[in-house]
Write a protein that holds these residues in place. Sequence first.
Motif, short mmCIF file in Angstrom:
data_model
loop_
_atom_site.label_atom_id
_atom_site.label_comp_id
_atom_site.label_asym_id
_atom_site.label_seq_id
_atom_site.Cartn_x
_atom_site.Cartn_y
_atom_site.Cartn_z
N LYS A 259 -138.24 10.30 47.46
CA LYS A 259 -138.90 11.27 48.33
C LYS A 259 -138.00 12.50 48.38
O LYS A 259 -136.79 12.38 48.62
N ALA A 260 -138.56 13.65 48.12
CA ALA A 260 -137.74 14.88 48.14
C ALA A 260 -138.46 15.97 48.90
O ALA A 260 -139.70 15.99 48.97
N ALA A 261 -137.68 16.86 49.47
CA ALA A 261 -138.25 18.03 50.15
C ALA A 261 -137.26 19.17 50.04
O ALA A 261 -136.05 18.95 49.95
N VAL A 262 -137.79 20.38 50.01
CA VAL A 262 -136.96 21.58 49.92
C VAL A 262 -137.56 22.55 50.94
O VAL A 262 -138.65 23.08 50.72
N LYS A 263 -136.88 22.74 52.07
CA LYS A 263 -137.50 23.55 53.12
C LYS A 263 -136.46 23.96 54.17
O LYS A 263 -135.38 23.36 54.24
N PRO A 264 -136.81 24.92 55.02
CA PRO A 264 -135.85 25.30 56.05
C PRO A 264 -135.77 24.24 57.15
O PRO A 264 -136.76 23.58 57.45
N ALA A 265 -134.58 24.09 57.70
CA ALA A 265 -134.37 23.17 58.82
C ALA A 265 -133.27 23.77 59.68
O ALA A 265 -132.68 24.80 59.33
N LEU A 266 -133.01 23.12 60.82
CA LEU A 266 -131.96 23.62 61.72
C LEU A 266 -130.83 22.61 61.79
O LEU A 266 -131.06 21.40 61.70
N VAL A 267 -129.61 23.13 61.94
CA VAL A 267 -128.47 22.24 62.12
C VAL A 267 -127.65 22.71 63.31
O VAL A 267 -127.56 23.91 63.59
N GLY A 268 -127.07 21.75 64.01
CA GLY A 268 -126.18 22.05 65.14
C GLY A 268 -124.74 22.04 64.68
O GLY A 268 -124.44 21.75 63.52
N LYS A 269 -123.83 22.33 65.64
CA LYS A 269 -122.41 22.51 65.30
C LYS A 269 -121.78 21.29 64.65
O LYS A 269 -120.82 21.40 63.90
N SER A 270 -122.29 20.11 64.96
CA SER A 270 -121.63 18.91 64.42
C SER A 270 -122.08 18.59 62.99
O SER A 270 -121.53 17.70 62.35
N HIS A 271 -123.06 19.33 62.49
CA HIS A 271 -123.56 19.03 61.14
C HIS A 271 -122.66 19.70 60.09
O HIS A 271 -122.24 20.84 60.27
N PRO A 272 -122.34 19.00 58.97
CA PRO A 272 -121.45 19.61 57.97
C PRO A 272 -121.98 20.91 57.36
O PRO A 272 -121.22 21.69 56.80
N PHE A 273 -123.27 21.18 57.48
CA PHE A 273 -123.82 22.41 56.89
C PHE A 273 -123.80 23.60 57.85
O PHE A 273 -124.12 24.72 57.44
N TYR A 274 -123.44 23.37 59.11
CA TYR A 274 -123.48 24.46 60.11
C TYR A 274 -122.61 25.63 59.68
O TYR A 274 -122.98 26.79 59.83
N SER A 275 -121.43 25.33 59.12
CA SER A 275 -120.49 26.41 58.78
C SER A 275 -120.60 26.84 57.31
O SER A 275 -119.74 27.56 56.80
N ILE A 276 -121.63 26.41 56.61
CA ILE A 276 -121.84 26.87 55.22
C ILE A 276 -122.57 28.21 55.32
O ILE A 276 -123.75 28.26 55.66
N GLU A 277 -121.85 29.28 55.05
CA GLU A 277 -122.36 30.61 55.32
C GLU A 277 -122.39 31.48 54.06
O GLU A 277 -121.67 31.20 53.09
N GLY A 278 -123.18 32.55 54.12
CA GLY A 278 -123.23 33.50 53.01
C GLY A 278 -123.72 32.83 51.74
O GLY A 278 -124.64 32.01 51.76
N VAL A 279 -123.07 33.15 50.62
CA VAL A 279 -123.55 32.63 49.32
C VAL A 279 -123.08 31.18 49.05
O VAL A 279 -123.39 30.60 48.02
N GLU A 280 -122.36 30.61 50.03
CA GLU A 280 -121.88 29.23 49.84
C GLU A 280 -123.04 28.23 49.69
O GLU A 280 -124.10 28.42 50.27
N ASN A 281 -122.79 27.21 48.94
CA ASN A 281 -123.68 26.05 48.83
C ASN A 281 -122.90 24.81 49.29
O ASN A 281 -121.66 24.85 49.39
N ALA A 282 -123.61 23.75 49.57
CA ALA A 282 -122.95 22.48 49.89
C ALA A 282 -123.85 21.34 49.44
O ALA A 282 -125.07 21.49 49.43
N VAL A 283 -123.22 20.24 49.05
CA VAL A 283 -124.00 19.05 48.68
C VAL A 283 -123.36 17.84 49.35
O VAL A 283 -122.16 17.60 49.20
N ASN A 284 -124.18 17.12 50.11
CA ASN A 284 -123.70 15.90 50.74
C ASN A 284 -124.32 14.70 50.02
O ASN A 284 -125.53 14.67 49.81
N VAL A 285 -123.46 13.76 49.63
CA VAL A 285 -123.94 12.57 48.92
C VAL A 285 -123.58 11.35 49.75
O VAL A 285 -122.43 11.20 50.18
#
Length: 413
Positions: A259-285
């Motif tokens: 199952k896959a999805a590609v869409k906007p979502a929201l993250v709070g401060k405790s999420h590892p993606f909260y501080s991924i800013e600008g042109v940065e990418n992140a991948v969590n496995v």
Amino acid sequence: MSVIKVAILGFGTVGEGVYKTIQSHAEELEGLLGKKVVVAAVLIRNKQKKRNIDNDVLITSDFNEILSLPQLDVIVEAIVDKEPPYTFLKQAIQKGCHVITANKEMFAHHGNELLMLAEKHHVSVGYEATVAGGIPVIQTLRQLLNVNRVSHVQGILNGTSNFILTEMREKKQSFASALSLAQAKGFAEADPTNDVEGYDAFYKTMILSRIAFGDEPNWEDVEREGITSISSELIEAAERLNLRFKHIASISKVGGQLKAAVKPALVGKSHPFYSIEGVENAVNVQSDIVGSITLQGPGAGMFPTASAVIEDLVFVCQDQPTNKNFKLTTTPAFSKEIQEDVKEFWLIHGLSKNYRNPSIVFVSKDTEETAIIQATREEIDTLMNQQKARCYFQILGEHERAYKNDDVTIAVL
Ligand code: NDP
Ligand code: HSE
């Protein structure tokens, strides 16, 4: 001393970055490969454009001239669209060249065929630059997580979208001016619809899915949404609730099915993606032995992408068997059960005044119109079907209850 001859197809952001890096890191390349790496030819479309390319390099708009070179070891493809790149790379492989591509649209469509053809012709295919720019996520998944059983991959995979969302929030830029800046910096695709409507992240997600799970979901079943519905008003409302919008790709195996999805979502401060800013990418496995790991780094741009290509160049020239790495059989992965009745957190906007539903928990309100609620997917669908709200976004991860306004905390209306 013999040399390794390279042709670069395309001399835009990526092609030029690769050319400059081969020059700036000539010593390191020679040290690793025992041979000098020489750019023999560059393919472009417009022969009138002025380019900073040495005189002894063949500059042509005719691919046949490149294929006819007396020695050619590696072709780096950094052009756009599925065709002609797919045909060019097939011909290159048939001629016995290693190929490296940054073109995710082409590779998502034809990667498997190229890998099989390469195997037949005993050459390698590098495609690290197709996903997450400079982050070595493909090598990590295929070389370093071979035994681990992956259960979930989640990522911010489009640098342009993340850049736009950050500019809109931090600098109060309009969507249009943030996109123009992303284009000026070389982050955006030739047609930026690919970025902002989620196609680019979709292609990257399908490539990751093959590596992590050995298979892809049906493309038609993948929810794909870009960031064009995220207004400045929504970004500001989310910020007041300590949340940030991110464009998130996710793939997991649910009830035996991908199952896959590609869409906007929201993250709070405790999420590892909260501080991924600008042109940065992140991948969590997430996988069974190692647990959860997150890789982050620049997701687009000249040198981050050149870094991925150059590392592939060394890899393919050392005759590493990259072709085994689109796993053609599925490794057993964790399979999550579908839990329809789990209440998740959502930001809901454009809510009807005085909306009442005893089963929906209102966690926090920004204004009368925007609130955080806890509800099941079914409840959200019902709410939208009844046109009781304009839009909604999922809040990922454990949601923090760090609200500014105590008197609206957890109230069942
Ligand atoms: P650009 O638009 O900057 O450059 C494209 C280059 O390809 C140009 O030099 C253009 O020639 C040439 N070109 C396009 N079509 C043809 C054709 N049919 N025949 C010959 N030459 C052609 O693109 P990017 O460098 O940004 O991107 C290249 C590829 O890399 C894309 O597939 C993209 O998705 C991917 N990529 C881009 C990243 C980025 O940060 N920009 C990061 C990772 C991957 P001319 O100069 O004459 O117009
Ligand atoms: N346009 C792409 C992005 C380039 O912004 O992520 C990197 O793949």
